[in-house]
Design a protein around this motif. Structure first.
Motif, PDB file in Angstrom:
ATOM      1  N   VAL A 185       0.838  -1.204   0.000  1.00 45.22           N
ATOM      2  CA  VAL A 185       0.000   0.000   0.000  1.00 45.22           C
ATOM      3  C   VAL A 185       0.875   1.257   0.000  1.00 45.22           C
ATOM      4  O   VAL A 185       0.630   2.207  -0.761  1.00 45.22           O
ATOM      5  N   ALA A 186       1.892   1.285   0.852  1.00 44.35           N
ATOM      6  CA  ALA A 186       2.771   2.456   0.938  1.00 44.35           C
ATOM      7  C   ALA A 186       3.463   2.721  -0.397  1.00 44.35           C
ATOM      8  O   ALA A 186       3.548   3.870  -0.852  1.00 44.35           O
ATOM      9  N   ARG A 187       3.958   1.666  -1.034  1.00 48.21           N
ATOM     10  CA  ARG A 187       4.642   1.839  -2.328  1.00 48.21           C
ATOM     11  C   ARG A 187       3.671   2.347  -3.389  1.00 48.21           C
ATOM     12  O   ARG A 187       4.002   3.232  -4.183  1.00 48.21           O
ATOM     13  N   ALA A 188       2.493   1.773  -3.412  1.00 49.12           N
ATOM     14  CA  ALA A 188       1.514   2.177  -4.418  1.00 49.12           C
ATOM     15  C   ALA A 188       1.166   3.654  -4.275  1.00 49.12           C
ATOM     16  O   ALA A 188       1.083   4.393  -5.262  1.00 49.12           O
ATOM     17  N   LEU A 189       0.994   4.118  -3.037  1.00 47.30           N
ATOM     18  CA  LEU A 189       0.578   5.499  -2.806  1.00 47.30           C
ATOM     19  C   LEU A 189       1.687   6.504  -3.061  1.00 47.30           C
ATOM     20  O   LEU A 189       1.412   7.672  -3.351  1.00 47.30           O
ATOM     21  N   SER A 199      -1.828  11.123  -2.528  1.00 51.49           N
ATOM     22  CA  SER A 199      -2.612  10.050  -3.144  1.00 51.49           C
ATOM     23  C   SER A 199      -3.833   9.709  -2.304  1.00 51.49           C
ATOM     24  O   SER A 199      -4.881   9.333  -2.842  1.00 51.49           O
ATOM     25  N   ILE A 200      -3.698   9.831  -0.997  1.00 52.95           N
ATOM     26  CA  ILE A 200      -4.856   9.593  -0.113  1.00 52.95           C
ATOM     27  C   ILE A 200      -5.918  10.662  -0.361  1.00 52.95           C
ATOM     28  O   ILE A 200      -7.115  10.364  -0.478  1.00 52.95           O
ATOM     29  N   VAL A 201      -5.497  11.942  -0.445  1.00 56.51           N
ATOM     30  CA  VAL A 201      -6.440  13.023  -0.743  1.00 56.51           C
ATOM     31  C   VAL A 201      -7.123  12.768  -2.074  1.00 56.51           C
ATOM     32  O   VAL A 201      -8.325  13.012  -2.243  1.00 56.51           O
ATOM     33  N   ASN A 202      -6.368  12.231  -3.030  1.00 54.40           N
ATOM     34  CA  ASN A 202      -6.892  11.960  -4.378  1.00 54.40           C
ATOM     35  C   ASN A 202      -7.701  10.677  -4.446  1.00 54.40           C
ATOM     36  O   ASN A 202      -7.976  10.189  -5.544  1.00 54.40           O
TER      37      ASN A 202
END
Length: 765
Positions: free
Chosen positions: A521-525, A556-559
Motif C-alpha cells: 500500500v505504501a509503495r503504491a501510494l 494520493s490519499i487526498v486523491n
C-alpha cells in the motif's frame, strides 16, 4: 580554420621583415639547405596546429562565453527563484572597473597587449630561452590566459605542446571575435581569486569590501599580484608574500609608464591593508529546490544544444513564491525555537560532558582526532587532549547539535510542488532533507496500515482492545509494542486508534493485514524510492523514507487512491520568450481502492479534531476541512507532521543530521511540538492572506459505507468478536501544553519529505 588563415596572411609580411636580418647573417652556401631545415620544424608544427583547430572552441562558443546570460529559475507567479551561474561572480563593464586595475594588469602580465594579435612572439621566445636555462617563465599573453580561463576542459592544463597549440589557436579566435577592451573586460570578469570569488568585482568585495571601480592603486596591485599564484600570494594567509608581490607590480607599473616613479618608494612602504569578508553566493528563496534541479536542467540543455550558464534560458516552475516565503519563515522561526531547546539541554554537564559516551564517540570520529592519531599521538592521549580543549568542544557541539528541518508543500490534484525547504540554512547545511535524507517516519506511517485494513473491509467504527500486545517474530523473539503510558484495557475504535496514534491498536491491525500488504500500500501510494523492511514494526514507521515520498503518498490519499507524479517544471523558454519545451501534466493513476482511500482520508480528520494534532485548531485557528498525522520516532529522534487539505498537502520533519543526537526533551521532541508548528504557521499565513481558498473541502465520491467484502469477513468477525461492546467513548484528548498562538483567526487552509530494534517501539506520536 578560415580565421586562423586570415591572421597568418595578414601578419606574414611583418614576420618576413622581422626575419630578414637574421636570414642575411647565414652564409649563402648554407642558406638554402639551412632554410629548408629551419622551415621543416615550424611547418610540421603548423600542420599539427591546423589539425588541432577542429578540437578547439568554436567562434560561436567564444562569443557566447562573453555574453554570459545565466538561466533563470522562475516561480509559477513570475518571481525569480535562482540564477544558474557557472561561478560566484558579478559581471561589470570595463568602464566600471578602476583604471588602476587595468594599468596594473597590462604592466605586469602583458605590456604589449595592444600591439599583438593574441600571441607575443618576442615574449614566447624569451620564455623558451629562460626555461632552457633553468629559469621557467610564463610566456602567455592576457588573451592566452583568457583562453585557459574560459575553456579549461577543452584546452587542458598539462604542460605539453598540444595544450600550448590549442591555447594559441583559441587566443587567435578570441582576438578575431573580441575587441581589445572586450578581451580585458572578459578576462577581469572570469579570473578566479580564491574563496569562491570569480572576477574583479567579487575579489574587490572579498578582500577590500568595496566595488571594483573604487580600488586604489595599492589594492589593484595586490589583486593583480595574486594572479601569478592565488594561493601562494594570498593576502589573507600569506601577507608578507602578498606585499612583496604587490611591490613588484608597482615597480612594473613604473617601468611601463603607468605610475609616477616619484610615488613608488612611498607606496612600497605602505602596509598591506585587507578588509576580508568571504562573499556568500546569493541562493534565492528556494536554494535546495534549485540545486536539485540543476543536474536535470544541465542534461536537458546539453541534449538540446543550449548552455544553462550563457543562453539566457527561462525555466518556469510550479513553486508559488508566496507559499515558499511562508514556508521559509515557518522553518526559520521553529528552527530557532528548537535550537534554543537543544542548546539548553546539551549545554548542561550531563549533556555535553567528557563522561558522556556519545560525546567521546563523536570526538573520536572528528577530523582533529584522526589527524592527531595519524601524527603519532596515542589514541587515549588524543582523546584526552581534545576533551579538554574548550574551543574544539564548543565547535563540535555547535556542529553536532544544530537542529535541522525539512518542509514540502504539494498540490495533490496536479502534483505541483508549491514550496520546498531543504534545511534551515542552505549555506550552513546544503544537504536536502526533502528528497535526499531518509529518516524513520514514526507514526506518520500508520495510515498505510489502516488503509490496508479498510481495503480489506474493516471500518473506522470497528473496535479492538487497548491492551498489552505480544507478537511472535520467530526464533524466540517477541515484539511488545507499547505507548507512552500503560494500556487502558478498554475497547477502542480503529478511528480513535489512528487519531490518538495508539501503538497497541496499530500493531493488532498490522498483525491482521500483514507487513507485506502494508508495504504494498505504501509503495503504491508514493513511497517508491526507499526500501521498506516487511516486518511487524513497519507499522510504527521503522523503515527510513524521505519527506517527499510521504507528502506524495498523503497526496494520493487526498486523491482517493490516485497517484500523481510530483511536477516541478512546467515549461522552458529561450531568452526571447519562445517556448522550447512544455512538460505535460501528470496523469493520475488509480493505485488504491478509492472507497478505502476515502474512508482513510475522512478517518484522518480525527487527529486534527480530537487527537494528537489538535494544535492545528486550537493554536493556529485553522477551521478548514483538513486531516493529518503526527509522528515521532524512538527517543524523540525524528519529529514529523503532515497535513492534508483538498488542494495542498504540507509536511515537515525536524531532527538532527546525526540520528544519535536528540533534543533531550520528551515534550519538544514529539512531532506535535517539533514539526507541527512549521506546518501550522505555514497554513495559517497562506489562509490569512487568501493565497489558498478557504472554501475548498474534501469531496466524497461514495455516500454510503463500503459493503463488506465476503472474502474478508473473517477479519471483521475477529475484530468484533473480541468483546461485546461496540463503540467505546473516545479517550480524552491529550492536553495541548503548547503556548497559545496570538489572535489566530478562524479561517481555512492553504492551496496549492536509525533503525529501531524490532522488539522496541518508537516513542509517542
Amino acid at each position: 580554420m578560415r580565421t586562423l588563415l586570415l591572421f597568418l596572411q595578414n601578419h606574414w609580411l611583418a614576420l618576413r621583415q622581422r626575419l630578414a636580418p637574421l636570414i642575411a647573417l647565414i652564409p649563402r652556401p648554407l642558406r638554402r639547405a639551412g632554410l629548408w631545415t629551419l622551415l621543416a620544424l615550424p611547418l610540421a608544427v603548423l600542420l599539427y596546429a591546423l589539425a588541432l583547430v577542429p578540437f578547439t572552441p568554436g567562434i560561436s562558443d567564444i562569443r557566447k562565453a562573453k555574453s554570459e546570460l545565466p538561466a533563470q529559475l522562475m516561480s509559477a507567479d513570475g518571481k525569480l527563484l535562482a540564477e544558474y551561474r557557472w561561478a560566484n561572480r558579478e559581471w561589470v563593464a570595463l568602464d566600471k572597473i578602476s583604471p588602476n586595475v587595468v594599468n596594473a594588469l597590462i604592466a605586469t602580465e602583458d605590456h604589449r597587449f595592444y600591439n599583438h594579435f593574441g600571441l607575443d612572439w618576442r615574449r614566447t621566445a624569451s620564455s623558451v630561452l629562460l626555461t632552457l636555462r633553468g629559469d621557467p617563465q610564463g610566456g602567455s599573453t592576457i588573451t592566452q590566459q583568457l583562453a585557459r580561463n574560459l575553456f579549461p576542459e577543452e584546452i587542458g592544463r598539462s604542460r605539453t605542446i598540444t595544450r600550448k597549440l590549442k591555447e594559441a589557436i583559441t587566443a587567435l579566435k578570441i582576438e578575431a571575435s573580441y575587441s581589445k577592451d572586450e578581451i580585458l573586460e572578459t578576462y577581469l570578469n572570469t579570473v578566479p581569486f580564491l574563496y569562491n570569488a570569480y572576477g574583479i568585482e567579487m575579489a574587490a568585495r572579498t578582500y577590500f569590501d568595496k566595488s571594483a571601480d573604487k580600488l586604489n592603486v595599492l589594492e589593484s596591485a595586490t589583486l593583480i599580484g595574486m594572479l601569478k599564484g592565488t594561493a601562494y600570494y594570498n593576502p589573507v594567509t600569506q601577507p608578507e608574500r602578498a606585499q612583496a608581490r604587490r611591490n613588484t607590480v608597482l615597480a612594473q607599473m613604473v617601468k611601463r609608464g603607468k605610475l609616477d616613479a616619484k610615488q613608488l618608494d612611498g607606496l612600497q612602504k605602505r602596509p598591506l591593508r585587507i578588509n576580508f569578508e568571504r562573499q556568500t553566493e546569493v541562493m534565492g528563496p528556494a536554494p535546495h529546490f534549485a540545486h536539485q534541479l540543476r543536474k536535470t536542467l544541465i542534461a536537458w540543455a546539453d541534449a538540446n544544444g543550449y548552455s544553462l550558464y550563457s543562453d539566457g534560458l527561462v525555466i518556469r516552475t510550479t513553486i508559488d513564491s508566496r507559499l515558499q516565503a511562508y514556508a521559509n519563515r515557518a522553518v526559520a522561526h521553529q528552527g530557532r525555537q528548537l535550537q534554543g531547546v537543544a542548546d539548553a539541554a546539551w549545554a548542561r554537564r550531563d549533556g555535553w560532558g567528557p563522561q558522556n559516551e556519545l560525546v567521546r564517540t563523536l570526538v573520536r570520529e572528528s577530523t582533529e582526532y584522526r589527524a592527531a592519531v595519524d601524527k603519532g599521538d596515542a589514541p587515549d592521549d588524543a582523546l584526552k587532549t581534545l576533551l579538554g580543549d574548550t574551543a574544539f568542544m564548543q565547535k563540535l557541539r555547535s556542529e553536532k547539535t544544530r537542529v535541522q528541518a525539512g518542509f514540502l508543500a504539494q498540490d495533490p490534484v496536479t502534483g505541483h510542488v508549491l514550496a520546498w525547504v531543504g534545511s534551515r540554512d542552505f549555506a550552513q547545511d546544503p544537504y536536502d532533507h526533502v528528497q535526499a535524507a531518509r529518516r524513520q517516519p514514526g507514526s506518520t506511517f500508520k495510515p498505510f496500515v489502516y488503509g490496508a485494513a479498510f481495503a480489506n473491509g474493516a471500518s473506522p467504527t470497528d473496535t479492538l482492545m487497548d491492551t498489552a500486545v505480544e507478537i511472535p517474530l520467530g526464533g524466540g523473539r517477541v515484539w511488545r509494542p507499547s505507548d507512552g503510558g500503560p494500556p487502558s484495557d478498554q475497547p477502542m475504535t480503529l478511528g480513535d486508534g489512528l487519531a490518538f496514534s495508539k501503538n497497541t491498536i496499530t500493531a493488532q491491525v498490522m498483525q491482521q493485514v500483514g507487513p507485506a500488504r502494508v508495504a504494498e500500500v505504501a509503495r503504491a501510494l508514493g513511497v517508491r524510492q526507499s526500501p521498506l523492511e516487511e516486518v511487524p514494526s513497519l507499522a510504527l514507521g521503522t523503515s527510513p523514507v524521505t519527506l517527499k515520498e510521504m507528502v506524495t503518498a498523503y497526496s494520493s490519499i487526498v486523491n482517493l487512491g490516485r497517484y500523481v507524479e510530483p511536477v516541478v517544471i512546467t515549461r522552458i523558454e529561450d531568452r526571447h520568450g519562445k517556448v522550447l519545451e512544455t512538460f505535460a501534466p501528470s496523469t493520475p493513476q488509480e493505485v488504491f481502492q478509492p472507497r478505502a482511500a476515502q474512508t482513510l482520508r475522512n478517518t484522518m480528520r480525527g487527529a486534527v479534531d480530537k487527537g494528537t494534532a489538535t494544535a492545528i485548531r486550537t493554536r493556529y485557528g485553522i477551521q478548514a476541512d483538513v486531516a493529518g498525522k503526527t509522528g515521532t520516532t524512538q527517543d524523540n529522534t525524528d519529529g514529523w507532521f503532515i497535513l492534508m487539505h483538498a488542494r495542498v498537502v504540507a509536511g515537515a520533519w525536524a531532527g538532527f543530521n546525526d540520528g544519535r543526537i536528540t533534543l533531550r526533551s520528551d515534550y519538544w521532541g514529539q512531532g506535535a511540538r517539533s514539526a507541527l508548528p512549521m506546518v501550522g504557521e505555514f497554513m495559517q499565513q497562506a489562509l490569512r492572506t487568501n493565497v489558498v481558498s478557504t472554501r475548498d473541502r474534501f469531496v466524497d465520491e461514495f455516500d454510503t459505507p463500503p459493503p463488506t467484502d465476503n472474502s474478508l469477513n473473517s477479519m471483521r468477525e475477529w475484530i468484533r468478536g473480541l468483546f461485546h461492546s461496540d463503540t467505546p467513548a473516545a479517550p480524552a484528548a491529550p492536553p495541548d501544553n503548547t503556548p497559545p498562538h496570538p489572535a489566530a483567526p478562524r479561517v481555512q487552509p492553504p492551496v496549492t519529505i536509525d533503525p529501531v530494534d524490532a522488539t522496541t517501539l518508537p516513542g509517542p506520536a
